[in-house]
Motif scaffolding. Structure first.
Motif, PDB file in Angstrom:
ATOM      1  N   PHE A 155      11.286  -6.270  40.655  1.00  0.00           N
ATOM      2  CA  PHE A 155      12.530  -5.949  39.998  1.00  0.00           C
ATOM      3  C   PHE A 155      13.696  -6.733  40.569  1.00  0.00           C
ATOM      4  O   PHE A 155      14.587  -7.143  39.855  1.00  0.00           O
ATOM      5  N   ILE A 156      13.669  -6.943  41.894  1.00  0.00           N
ATOM      6  CA  ILE A 156      14.877  -7.475  42.519  1.00  0.00           C
ATOM      7  C   ILE A 156      15.194  -8.902  42.113  1.00  0.00           C
ATOM      8  O   ILE A 156      16.335  -9.304  42.161  1.00  0.00           O
ATOM      9  N   SER A 190      15.570  -0.764  43.875  1.00  0.00           N
ATOM     10  CA  SER A 190      15.974  -2.031  43.261  1.00  0.00           C
ATOM     11  C   SER A 190      16.273  -3.085  44.319  1.00  0.00           C
ATOM     12  O   SER A 190      16.868  -4.107  44.011  1.00  0.00           O
ATOM     13  N   LEU A 205      22.299  -4.211  36.621  1.00  0.00           N
ATOM     14  CA  LEU A 205      21.663  -5.332  37.321  1.00  0.00           C
ATOM     15  C   LEU A 205      21.421  -6.518  36.403  1.00  0.00           C
ATOM     16  O   LEU A 205      21.619  -7.664  36.781  1.00  0.00           O
ATOM     17  N   ARG A 259      18.748   2.680  44.559  1.00  0.00           N
ATOM     18  CA  ARG A 259      19.240   1.478  45.237  1.00  0.00           C
ATOM     19  C   ARG A 259      18.134   0.883  46.108  1.00  0.00           C
ATOM     20  O   ARG A 259      17.955  -0.329  46.152  1.00  0.00           O
ATOM     21  N   THR A 312      20.900   1.767  35.947  1.00  0.00           N
ATOM     22  CA  THR A 312      20.982   0.733  36.980  1.00  0.00           C
ATOM     23  C   THR A 312      20.533  -0.619  36.435  1.00  0.00           C
ATOM     24  O   THR A 312      21.113  -1.655  36.733  1.00  0.00           O
ATOM     25  N   TYR A 313      19.491  -0.572  35.601  1.00  0.00           N
ATOM     26  CA  TYR A 313      19.020  -1.835  35.035  1.00  0.00           C
ATOM     27  C   TYR A 313      20.101  -2.485  34.175  1.00  0.00           C
ATOM     28  O   TYR A 313      20.277  -3.694  34.209  1.00  0.00           O
ATOM     29  N   ALA A 358      17.779   5.114  36.875  1.00  0.00           N
ATOM     30  CA  ALA A 358      17.137   3.792  36.958  1.00  0.00           C
ATOM     31  C   ALA A 358      17.425   2.989  35.691  1.00  0.00           C
ATOM     32  O   ALA A 358      17.689   1.785  35.749  1.00  0.00           O
ATOM     33  N   MET A 414      10.792   0.771  38.010  1.00  0.00           N
ATOM     34  CA  MET A 414      11.364   1.244  39.273  1.00  0.00           C
ATOM     35  C   MET A 414      10.781   2.574  39.710  1.00  0.00           C
ATOM     36  O   MET A 414      10.444   2.764  40.860  1.00  0.00           O
TER      37      MET A 414
END
Lengths: 545, 191
Positions: free
Chosen positions: A5-6, A116, A173, A113, A169-170, A166, A245
């Motif tokens: 993911f990162i 990710s 990101l 956090r 968050t995506y 999550a 995630m």
């Protein structure tokens, strides 16, 4: 292709440039039409003077430069402080670390956090509303925010909340939320302005809008085309990323299911913000349909499709899912074993509670030396301090943790108030009359949460009080007395008069409110009644009086 | 003749650039893995610190459940003492399962569930458990990524020349998080 993911690449989106071009074109048309509208008006005059000339290249160039300038100004003004202005609009507040559910929210943010790869720096906020929705916003300065309503926070399980966070968050990101936020703010100001105008004209009974608003109306219609830029796909991608995630497709499916069955904030989340949300707060006729037209005109994919995809990832049959969802939530069991010491305790509401084992009794948060205890070993009820085991435990407890008493006194009987835990947040209670003093910001939280079910007594009481107040309110209205706020108690904090009003027009429960300190006083049972009314959707009915 | 030399020089320069690129890529991947490992460490420490607090908070109310406490405390001690990766993974797994046992027991005590302090500690521990699981998931994903980088041809030439060594996975169990049958208990399989 990134494996983890990162290392998802942040697509430096060309779409932001596309938005700007769209803005220029829009302004070009508007300025062009205004310019030629005006010149058309003056045509007879100019013809006479010999000044008339058709649309020359020069004038088109000037108009283009003008629209470029306006577009640049617009872009500049609406892309600064976007996130904070959106959050102000929603009255979102940072989570309260002393509150059980808010702390859980903060913890889940920290967990995601970690999942990710500690890349995202995001602020989290809570929207004080009973609706269920979540949104993410991110502006060009890189100020990213995830906001969740109290309603969602209180009704989702931990795993479901994790999946939702999550998902949001995506959005941050991957950067797709940045263009959505920008698009929202670019056109949001016109939408707001237009809505205000419409309200204004309705109030004055002036019929439809004056023709001078035509350019504005054009702008609004053009901005509706904006949904074309926002692809439905990004929601599918965010769902998939959430699964990557949390590795839990089921929780995401359940969360979406719950969202689809509840009020998602239509009317509360103002127009123009829908594309930031996890599900569309304003239901439209195209929402659950597919095809290129629906794809073009909507911002969210059909929820049934999203759930279907997630269930396929979890390899679960949709029919089983539906059945299982209804089974969730069985009866609770107690750990009481016959034959042991069993005690009952009289709580602050003068009701016997129990049975408790000794170990359980001493951990009751409201137990104090004055509490009456009756047990199977002694015939009569005794004070807690007279039972040795309880006294020892209480001594130990007070030594370790002195009770949080407050300097405030009860507005009704002037006794000192005591801080108590209430639905995972805190309130100040008067032990004498049983009333509760609640900070206004916590009322919504308390109402949104359903950890403590309402008893039959409270429900019956609530119905009676509601009918009674309804009758009184109707009588007052018939006498043309209008709405009135009556002076009642004096505020515990500032000693000013508190005003007695109803909680709302639908939920006629009397409350006392200090408008200066932001405190609300509920007499004994009033808060429970209010919760009960809202939970069970009991409203006053005209026919019953 | 000169043309041949130039072609040769160009070829060597090309190879060197490629080698440099691969080398840097591998170093980046390796550092990511190391960073992810240190994250696991941070979260494990957090858990070690929280456990005694929770045990102290619930011990008074649960006299009959001595074995559960003993298991948790023993698992914690073992996990803290572990030095090798596999040993540590095993110790952590047993600590996780003993903690789950403790949570399960706490569920049976309504009085404990209404105790603010216990609930707070339990929430913190649950959160830490999740953070450990996520950190481990990330670590394993990154190790997989790094290992792929080491093994693909022709990158493996650079990797072996500069002695890049593969990292171990934290445990096979973490990879199973992707498909955990318990999590879906109560559902019928589609296939």
């Amino acid at each position: 292709m990134p494996i983890t993911f990162i290392d998802i690449e942040r697509q430096k989106s060309a779409r932001i440039a596309l938005l700007f071009i769209f803005l220029i074109v829009m302004y070009f048309f508007v300025t062009f039409s205004v310019f030629f509208g005006v010149s058309f008006f003056f045509t007879p005059f100019m013809m006479r003077e010999g000044l008339f000339s058709g649309p020359s290249l020069l004038s088109v160039g000037v108009i283009f430069l003008l629209s470029l300038f306006i577009a640049a100004c617009h872009f500049w003004f609406s892309s600064t402080n976007v996130v904070s202005s959106i959050m102000n609009k929603l009255a979102a507040l940072p989570p309260d670390p002393k509150d059980g559910l808010h702390r859980q929210f903060l913890n889940i943010m920290a967990e995601i956090r970690v999942a990710s790869g500690n890349k995202a720096k995001m602020q989290c906020l809570v929207i004080p509303s009973l609706s269920m929705n979540a949104l993410a916003a991110d502006d060009l300065k890189g100020e990213a925010v995830i906001a969740i309503t109290e309603g969602l926070l209180s009704r989702l399980s931990r795993e479901q909340l994790e999946a939702v966070i999550a998902h949001e968050t995506y959005h941050v990101l991957s950067g797709d939320c940045r263009e959505t936020t920008l698009a929202t703010s670019l056109f949001g100001m016109y939408v707001t302005f237009f809505e205000k105008m419409r309200d204004f004209s309705d109030d004055d009974r002036r019929g439809d809008l004056a023709p001078s608003f035509l350019p504005l109306w054009t702008l609004l219609k053009l901005s509706e085309l904006l949904s074309m830029f926002i692809s439905r796909e990004r929601e599918y991608r965010a769902d998939a990323a959430s699964v990557r995630m949390t590795r839990n497709p089921l929780a995401m499916a359940e969360a979406l299911h719950l969202l689809s069955r509840n009020w998602t904030g239509g009317g509360m989340i103002s127009t123009g913000l829908e594309m930031l949300c996890i599900v569309n707060p304003v239901a439209g006729s195209l929402d659950e349909t597919e095809g290129w037209w629906a794809d073009l005109m909507t911002t969210h994919p059909p929820i049934s499709n999203r759930i279907g995809l997630l269930l396929r990832m979890a390899r679960i049959n949709p029919a089983t899912f539906e059945k299982r969802r209804q089974d969730i939530g069985g009866p609770e069991s107690t750990s009481w074993v016959p034959g042991q010491w069993v005690g009952f305790a009289l709580d602050v509401k003068k009701q016997w509670q129990g049975p408790f084992s000794m170990a359980e009794l001493v951990t009751l948060p409201w137990l104090n030396p004055q509490t009456w205890i009756s047990s199977n070993s002694v015939q009569q009820a005794v004070k807690a301090s007279e039972i040795d085991a309880v006294r020892d435990a209480l001594t130990e407890r007070f030594a370790a943790d002195p009770p949080a008493s407050s300097f405030l006194v009860c507005p009704a009987c002037r006794q000192p108030l005591r801080e108590v835990a209430y639905e995972q947040t805190t309130a100040l209670q008067c032990d004498f009359c049983g009333g509760l003093l609640v900070d206004n910001s916590r009322i919504v939280r308390i109402i949104a949460r359903r950890a403590v079910p309402c008893t039959e007594r409270v429900q019956a009481l609530a119905r009676a009080v509601l009918a009674d107040n309804q009758r009184a309110a109707t009588m007052r209205q018939l006498k043309k007395a209008g709405r009135r706020s009556m002076a009642g108690y004096t505020c515990s904090k500032c000693s000013n008069t508190m005003f007695r009003t109803f909680y709302s027009g639908a939920y006629l429960i009397e409350i006392d409110r200090c408008n200066i300190c932001g405190f609300t006083w509920f007499d004994a049972d009033e808060l429970e009644m209010l919760q009960c009314l809202i939970e069970n959707k009991i409203t006053s009915r005209i026919g019953t009086i | 003749m000169i043309a041949v030399v130039w072609i040769l020089v160009g070829f060597i320069a090309l190879i060197l650039t490629w080698a440099l690129y691969i080398y840097n890529k591998l170093v980046t991947l390796r550092n990511d893995v190391k960073n992810a490992w240190s994250q696991i460490d941070v979260q494990l420490k957090r858990r070690y610190d929280l456990i005694p607090n929770l045990v102290a908070a619930v011990r008074g109310a649960m006299e009959h459940e001595k074995t559960v406490f003993e298991k948790v405390v023993a698992a914690r001690t073992r996990a803290m003492a572990a030095s090798r990766m596999q040993e540590m993974a095993a110790a952590e797994a047993s600590l996780t399962s003993s903690l789950q046992g403790l949570f399960f027991v706490i569920e049976g005590y309504p009085a404990l569930r209404s105790n603010e302090n216990v609930m707070h500690l339990q929430e913190e521990l649950v959160s830490t458990e999740n953070r450990i699981a996520f950190a481990r998931q990330l670590y394993n994903d990154l190790v997989a990524n790094y290992r792929t980088g080491l093994e693909v041809f022709p990158d493996m030439l650079i990797a072996s020349a500069f002695k890049f060594l593969p990292f171990e996975y934290f445990s096979a169990e973490a990879l199973l998080r992707a498909w955990n049958p318990d999590k879906f208990a109560g559902y019928e399989r589609r296939n």
